[in-house]
Design a protein around this motif. Structure first.
Motif, PDB file in Angstrom:
ATOM      1  N   ILE A 141      18.076   5.329  -8.456  1.00  0.00           N
ATOM      2  CA  ILE A 141      19.303   4.695  -7.860  1.00  0.00           C
ATOM      3  C   ILE A 141      18.728   3.887  -6.874  1.00  0.00           C
ATOM      4  CG2 ILE A 141      21.089   5.245  -6.584  1.00  0.00           C
ATOM      5  CD1 ILE A 141      21.328   7.899  -7.981  1.00  0.00           C
ATOM      6  N   PRO A 142      18.077   3.743  -5.905  1.00  0.00           N
ATOM      7  CA  PRO A 142      17.658   2.775  -4.914  1.00  0.00           C
ATOM      8  C   PRO A 142      17.712   1.416  -5.458  1.00  0.00           C
ATOM      9  CG  PRO A 142      16.732   4.780  -4.236  1.00  0.00           C
ATOM     10  CD  PRO A 142      17.220   5.004  -5.637  1.00  0.00           C
ATOM     11  N   MET A 143      16.932   1.446  -6.703  1.00  0.00           N
ATOM     12  CA  MET A 143      16.416   0.113  -7.288  1.00  0.00           C
ATOM     13  C   MET A 143      17.654  -0.760  -7.666  1.00  0.00           C
ATOM     14  SD  MET A 143      13.879  -0.347 -10.394  1.00  0.00           S
ATOM     15  CE  MET A 143      15.195   0.277 -11.753  1.00  0.00           C
ATOM     16  N   VAL A 144      18.885  -0.016  -8.206  1.00  0.00           N
ATOM     17  CA  VAL A 144      20.069  -0.707  -8.579  1.00  0.00           C
ATOM     18  C   VAL A 144      21.017  -1.302  -7.423  1.00  0.00           C
ATOM     19  CG1 VAL A 144      19.818   0.445 -10.727  1.00  0.00           C
ATOM     20  CG2 VAL A 144      21.453   1.376  -9.011  1.00  0.00           C
ATOM     21  N   ALA A 153      10.223  -0.210   1.357  1.00  0.00           N
ATOM     22  CA  ALA A 153       9.551   0.701   0.541  1.00  0.00           C
ATOM     23  C   ALA A 153      10.612   1.339  -0.292  1.00  0.00           C
ATOM     24  CB  ALA A 153       8.602   1.475   1.373  1.00  0.00           C
ATOM     25  N   TRP A 154      11.532   2.057   0.581  1.00  0.00           N
ATOM     26  CA  TRP A 154      12.757   2.833  -0.272  1.00  0.00           C
ATOM     27  C   TRP A 154      13.407   2.281  -1.383  1.00  0.00           C
ATOM     28  CZ3 TRP A 154      18.101   3.127  -0.621  1.00  0.00           C
ATOM     29  CH2 TRP A 154      18.577   4.157  -0.905  1.00  0.00           C
ATOM     30  N   GLN A 155      13.593   0.960  -1.380  1.00  0.00           N
ATOM     31  CA  GLN A 155      14.221   0.244  -2.593  1.00  0.00           C
ATOM     32  C   GLN A 155      13.174   0.013  -3.585  1.00  0.00           C
ATOM     33  OE1 GLN A 155      15.291  -3.870  -1.816  1.00  0.00           O
ATOM     34  NE2 GLN A 155      17.172  -3.448  -3.204  1.00  0.00           N
ATOM     35  N   SER A 156      11.809  -0.430  -3.154  1.00  0.00           N
ATOM     36  CA  SER A 156      11.023  -0.747  -4.071  1.00  0.00           C
ATOM     37  C   SER A 156      10.221   0.326  -4.891  1.00  0.00           C
ATOM     38  CB  SER A 156       9.873  -1.585  -3.356  1.00  0.00           C
ATOM     39  OG  SER A 156      10.386  -2.860  -2.644  1.00  0.00           O
ATOM     40  N   ILE A 157      10.330   1.408  -4.073  1.00  0.00           N
ATOM     41  CA  ILE A 157       9.468   2.583  -5.057  1.00  0.00           C
ATOM     42  C   ILE A 157       9.885   2.920  -6.441  1.00  0.00           C
ATOM     43  CG2 ILE A 157       8.967   5.080  -4.820  1.00  0.00           C
ATOM     44  CD1 ILE A 157       8.659   4.626  -1.496  1.00  0.00           C
ATOM     45  N   ILE A 209       0.676  -1.336  -0.097  1.00  0.00           N
ATOM     46  CA  ILE A 209      -0.004   0.203   0.173  1.00  0.00           C
ATOM     47  C   ILE A 209       0.970   1.152   0.208  1.00  0.00           C
ATOM     48  CG2 ILE A 209      -1.598   1.379   1.271  1.00  0.00           C
ATOM     49  CD1 ILE A 209      -2.837  -1.364   2.219  1.00  0.00           C
ATOM     50  N   LEU A 210       1.799   1.193   0.902  1.00  0.00           N
ATOM     51  CA  LEU A 210       2.682   2.366   0.961  1.00  0.00           C
ATOM     52  C   LEU A 210       3.486   2.772  -0.167  1.00  0.00           C
ATOM     53  CD1 LEU A 210       4.169   4.464   2.625  1.00  0.00           C
ATOM     54  CD2 LEU A 210       5.778   2.962   3.476  1.00  0.00           C
ATOM     55  N   VAL A 211       3.947   1.548  -0.793  1.00  0.00           N
ATOM     56  CA  VAL A 211       4.880   1.758  -2.193  1.00  0.00           C
ATOM     57  C   VAL A 211       3.784   2.171  -3.158  1.00  0.00           C
ATOM     58  CG1 VAL A 211       6.046   0.524  -3.708  1.00  0.00           C
ATOM     59  CG2 VAL A 211       6.562  -0.136  -1.825  1.00  0.00           C
ATOM     60  N   ASN A 212       2.686   1.710  -3.402  1.00  0.00           N
ATOM     61  CA  ASN A 212       1.935   2.247  -4.550  1.00  0.00           C
ATOM     62  C   ASN A 212       1.438   3.581  -4.334  1.00  0.00           C
ATOM     63  OD1 ASN A 212       0.925  -0.059  -6.717  1.00  0.00           O
ATOM     64  ND2 ASN A 212       1.142  -1.090  -4.655  1.00  0.00           N
ATOM     65  N   ILE A 213       1.148   4.103  -3.122  1.00  0.00           N
ATOM     66  CA  ILE A 213       0.885   5.561  -3.111  1.00  0.00           C
ATOM     67  C   ILE A 213       1.709   6.463  -3.366  1.00  0.00           C
ATOM     68  CG2 ILE A 213       0.091   7.177  -1.166  1.00  0.00           C
ATOM     69  CD1 ILE A 213      -1.651   4.759  -0.028  1.00  0.00           C
ATOM     70  N   LEU A 243       8.452  -1.301  11.602  1.00  0.00           N
ATOM     71  CA  LEU A 243       8.317  -0.147  10.867  1.00  0.00           C
ATOM     72  C   LEU A 243       9.552   0.219  10.236  1.00  0.00           C
ATOM     73  CD1 LEU A 243       6.381   2.102  10.141  1.00  0.00           C
ATOM     74  CD2 LEU A 243       7.202   3.047  12.178  1.00  0.00           C
ATOM     75  N   ALA A 244      10.546  -0.047  10.649  1.00  0.00           N
ATOM     76  CA  ALA A 244      11.787   0.417  10.057  1.00  0.00           C
ATOM     77  C   ALA A 244      11.992  -0.707   8.699  1.00  0.00           C
ATOM     78  CB  ALA A 244      13.206  -0.035  10.806  1.00  0.00           C
ATOM     79  N   ILE A 245      11.535  -1.955   8.843  1.00  0.00           N
ATOM     80  CA  ILE A 245      11.800  -2.882   7.867  1.00  0.00           C
ATOM     81  C   ILE A 245      10.684  -2.451   6.598  1.00  0.00           C
ATOM     82  CG2 ILE A 245      11.290  -5.290   7.070  1.00  0.00           C
ATOM     83  CD1 ILE A 245      12.070  -6.145   9.673  1.00  0.00           C
TER      84      ILE A 245
END
Length: 313
Positions: free
Chosen positions: A132-135, A185-189, A103-107, A178-180
């Motif tokens: 950049i986070p994706m790689v 999300a930071w990597q998946s967004i 939910i968080l990633v999609n929003i 919450l940290a996980i």
């Protein structure tokens, strides 16, 4: 006999022509080069994926520890899994974590895609920065954030007098999840954002021009034009995201290693730790159950999203 028939009126009518024979279809010959590429790939996939999966399913009905002799014990491993509070807790954490994260990633990804497809300066540069986070490897990201959550953030909290930030949330059983979620999300967004950007670019600008002529506000455009037209891309992100988050492992290992205690232990981590501890057959049964649950969730997602927001060809 004559091919002409004479009706009672005296008019001469030609007999209908005989139907033409259907054309003979030639069987297409398969190029041997196809088999040259197919069979090696099929053999590798069978040896690396299919065969281990079948053997694992067989071992789930035994008391094997991964080597040596073993005996078939029926479904006792499966019964024990459903009675194991630790395993059930890992399922609860994994499902809740996957739901919150998707939910968080999609929003966030959707609104970032909206901003990066609008008429702003440096769009190309900003897209590069956000990707950049994706790689970066997940375990590397996890270790970096583990240092930030354990050292930098508590130090900043102590300096600013913010009590909740003065201690590491990774040591709090109620907040470690919450940290996980945030790090995952930071990597998946970025990947989800790219899919939304692709969807937004398929929407013709003429649609928005027509709506503006009719007096539509940006909110009306978003609600009645943008969201329906990119709904199919939201389905893609939801299905792919949920599948990936169910199998999460590396970020949890780098951040909390399943702790504090077992409060952030995922199903994948429980399976791997069981292999290390000699519970090979038991965790194989757990893996079979997890596989069936994952397939069931995927089928339910496809069932409820079928026909909703389809992507135009």
């Amino acid at each position: 006999m004559s091919s002409m028939t004479r009706p009672s009126t005296g008019a001469v009518v030609a007999a209908p022509p005989a139907p033409a024979a259907p054309p003979r279809t030639r069987k297409r010959r398969v190029d041997p080069l196809y088999y040259f590429f197919l069979f090696p790939s099929l053999a590798i996939f069978t040896l690396a994926v299919t065969l281990p999966a079948v053997l694992g399913f067989v071992y789930s009905f035994t008391n094997s520890v991964g080597f040596g002799d073993f005996e078939f014990i029926g479904i006792r491993n499966f019964i024990a899994v459903f009675r194991d509070d630790g395993i059930l807790g890992s399922y609860g954490f994994t499902l809740a974590f996957s739901l919150v994260t998707v939910i968080l990633v999609n929003i966030v990804a959707f609104f970032l895609a909206l901003g990066l497809t609008s008429r702003i300066r440096f769009r190309a540069a900003l897209r590069t920065v956000f990707v950049i986070p994706m790689v970066i490897s997940g375990i590397v990201i996890a270790f970096v954030f583990q240092y930030l959550f354990s050292n930098s953030l508590p130090l900043a909290g102590q300096s600013l007098g913010i009590e909740p930030l003065a201690t590491s949330i990774l040591a709090n059983p109620d907040l470690a999840w919450l940290a996980i979620v945030l790090v995952t999300a930071w990597q998946s967004i970025p990947s989800a954002m790219l899919i939304y950007i692709a969807g937004l670019l398929t929407v013709s600008p003429e649609v928005y021009e027509a709506s503006s002529i009719d007096g539509a506000t940006p909110w009306h455009n978003l609600r009645h034009i943008t969201l329906p037209l990119v709904a199919g891309y939201a389905v893609i992100n939801t299905v792919l995201g949920f599948k990936n988050y169910l199998n999460t492992y590396d970020i949890i290992v780098g951040l909390t290693d399943g702790g504090p205690g077992v409060s952030t232990r995922s199903v994948a981590m429980a399976i791997f730790r069981g292999f290390e501890g000699g519970d090979y057959a038991y965790q194989m049964a757990n893996a079979v159950i997890f596989f069936l649950i994952s397939v069931a969730i995927a089928l339910i997602q496809l069932r409820f999203t079928r026909g909703k927001g389809g992507i135009a060809a």
